[in-house]
Enzyme design. Structure first.
Site: not given
Ligand code: PAF
Length: 280
Positions: A35, A37, A149, A153, A185
């Site tokens: 969910e 994504h 989350k 990053q 996750s």
């Molecule tokens: O967050 C993720 O799933 C990964 O780190 C990403 C941003 C797709 C890079 O591989």
């Protein structure tokens, strides 16, 4: 919805959309979509004419003893999720399409990457930045969507996009949680029933930390201690880190001021889970 496996197919399709004056959004993922994504794709669909979702388990961002081989994969299900959410194209390359023989160019960042997850995963952000830069160069989107989350990053990618003048708007989207509070996750699938219950301690501890800040506590060490103490009450949990940092610099702070990120990484059994909140 189309599925492309080569860079050339993606470029041809995006060029065609560009010729028609359309805007393009990118949602980079490693697949096994949940969910969280889906919320990124839905948001991208609402803000762009066309949306590309990349599904690529990027070997470069896994350390030697990490879960590259066992990372869950289900392309048929992922394609169905993308289609339902309204994506126009899924890019699902083989590792050899992204990293040809002799590949030797990387994106390294000197700031933001050393603390938090970078401490126990020293090569992780080099892998993330390199693959995201490649995806940006392949798709050339107007906007790219990342979940909060993975807060570090998100900060790293934003900084990279700015440093390298990509001109792409980086959009951070809220954490999506299960009904009981566990952050969604792909790695939650590793948890046994008992571990799944134990994993609730992350959100429970962070919620107490947030309450403390909301009640006026300014001492970052006290907030860290409260969060750590609660996590340590769970026998299946082993703390990797509990940090309270500036959301601007990701540097540890002594006093709560401005935008603050409280973030944790915790092993539940063998599974390393992360969670956080950002507060002003
Ligand atoms: O967050 C993720 O799933 C990964 O780190 C990403 C941003 C797709 C890079 O591989």
């Amino acid at each position: 919805m189309k599925i492309a496996v080569t860079v050339k197919e993606v470029r041809n399709q995006v060029n065609e959309w560009r010729r028609q004056g359309m805007s393009v959004g990118l949602v980079p993922t490693m697949g096994y979509l949940h969910e969280g994504h889906k919320s990124l794709i839905t948001r991208a669909v609402s803000e762009n004419d066309k949306v590309v979702v990349s599904v690529f388990v990027n070997p470069m961002q896994f350390g030697p003893s990490e879960d590259l081989e066992s990372y869950p994969r289900d392309m048929d299900r992922d394609a169905a999720v993308c289609e339902e959410a309204g994506a126009a194209l899924v890019f699902h390359p083989e590792p050899s399409e992204m990293y040809h023989e002799g590949f030797s160019s990387y994106i390294d960042m000197n700031t933001l990457t050393e603390g938090l997850c970078g401490k126990s995963r020293p090569t992780h952000f080099r892998g993330v930045c390199t693959v995201v830069a490649k995806l940006f160069n392949i798709v050339v989107p107007d906007r790219a969507y990342f979940g909060q989350k993975d807060a570090q990053q998100l900060a790293v990618v934003r900084h990279m996009a700015d440093d390298l003048s990509y001109g792409i708007e980086i959009i951070g989207c809220p954490i999506v949680r299960e009904e009981d509070g566990l952050a969604k996750s792909s790695r939650n699938t590793y948890l046994s029933n008992e571990e799944r219950k134990a994993a609730l301690i992350l959100n429970k501890a962070l919620s107490e930390g947030k309450k403390l800040i909301n009640s006026g506590e300014k001492d970052a060490d006290k907030i860290k201690a409260t969060i750590s103490d609660i996590i340590n009450t769970e026998p299946l949990a082993r703390i990797d880190y509990v940090e309270v940092v500036s959301w601007d610099t990701l540097e540890p702070i002594k006093e709560i001021n401005g935008q603050v990120l409280a973030a944790v990484a915790v092993f539940i059994g063998k599974t390393r889970l992360i969670d956080n909140f950002i507060i002003s």
